[in-house]
Design an enzyme around this catalytic site. Structure first.
Site, mmCIF file in Angstrom:
data_model
loop_
_atom_site.group_PDB
_atom_site.id
_atom_site.type_symbol
_atom_site.label_atom_id
_atom_site.label_comp_id
_atom_site.label_asym_id
_atom_site.label_seq_id
_atom_site.Cartn_x
_atom_site.Cartn_y
_atom_site.Cartn_z
ATOM 1 N N LYS A 127 0.833 -1.204 0.000
ATOM 2 C CA LYS A 127 0.000 0.000 0.000
ATOM 3 C C LYS A 127 0.867 1.253 0.000
ATOM 4 O O LYS A 127 0.686 2.157 -0.824
ATOM 5 C CB LYS A 127 -0.926 0.013 1.215
ATOM 6 C CG LYS A 127 -1.694 1.323 1.380
ATOM 7 C CD LYS A 127 -2.236 1.506 2.776
ATOM 8 C CE LYS A 127 -2.641 2.937 3.027
ATOM 9 N NZ LYS A 127 -3.067 3.193 4.412
ATOM 10 N N ASP A 145 -6.507 0.760 0.381
ATOM 11 C CA ASP A 145 -6.650 1.229 1.754
ATOM 12 C C ASP A 145 -8.002 0.769 2.290
ATOM 13 O O ASP A 145 -8.702 -0.019 1.650
ATOM 14 C CB ASP A 145 -6.491 2.752 1.828
ATOM 15 C CG ASP A 145 -7.593 3.496 1.073
ATOM 16 O OD1 ASP A 145 -8.519 2.848 0.543
ATOM 17 O OD2 ASP A 145 -7.519 4.733 1.001
#
Length: 216
Positions: A127, A145
């Protein structure tokens, strides 16, 4: 996209078109930064923390530590207190200092752009790496996310809870030119309409495509 089932292919086309309609200019980064290492650190701090809280912390943090060298040489106990309100501050402080030293010793202070080098930095997962790749290097990447995970599942674009699996599943079904902006569009949607605690389904333009709303 020829191997994708027609129903899913049509859903993807409609969802992405609607997101472009609702959020045509939503291609910004919600974490305040002025350079690559600041974005890396801000994203590391954002784990289990809101972007708004991180921005409050980094407003002072980046004025106190004005260079990568300053972070590399930071006193860990002091840095822990500086970032305490973001949560998990022991590990975050340790990883920030270690990653800063890695960037200085292994990359001459320059941020690498490839996913393997980025995820080789302390505390950097896919991420965080993809945030940097998207907003610093403009390399098409899907950032998974909490908003992307939740809303992609509600829409029926994925059934996985694993962020890495979600990333690769979305890359398989999305055209590459939507990889980067999908994240920021979905963040905007998650903050305004599809809120985690109380989604406004009746006023959501995506509801016809949403498996959650349609009880599927």
């Amino acid at each position: 996209m020829s191997e994708i089932p027609e129903r899913l292919r049509n859903k993807v086309t409609n969802v992405l078109s609607l997101l472009d309609y609702m959020y045509p200019t939503e291609d910004k980064c919600y974490l305040n930064h002025s350079n690559a290492y600041e974005l890396l650190i801000a994203t590391m701090l954002s784990a289990q923390c809101t972007d708004d809280r991180v921005n409050m912390v980094t407003e002072k943090l980046f004025k106190k530590y004005t260079s990568l060298e300053a972070f590399a040489q930071a006193d860990i106990k002091e840095l822990e207190q500086d970032i305490r309100s973001t949560g998990f501050y022991h590990n975050k402080a340790k990883n920030i200092i270690t990653a800063a030293n890695q960037l200085l010793t292994e990359y001459n202070g320059e941020m690498p752009s490839d996913i393997d080098s980025l995820t080789g930095l302390a505390g950097v997962g896919r991420k965080t790496a993809n945030v940097v790749r998207t907003h610093i290097f403009h390399i098409p990447s899907i950032v998974v996310d909490t908003h992307v995970k939740r809303i992609s599942n509600k829409l029926g674009l994925t059934e996985s809870d694993d962020p890495v699996k979600i990333e690769f599943e979305l890359m398989d079904i999305f055209p590459e030119d939507h990889w980067g902006r999908y994240n920021t569009q979905v963040i905007a949607h998650g903050r305004t309409i599809c809120k985690a605690r109380k989604p406004d389904c009746e006023n959501c333009l995506l509801n016809k495509e949403c498996d959650y709303y349609n009880g599927k």
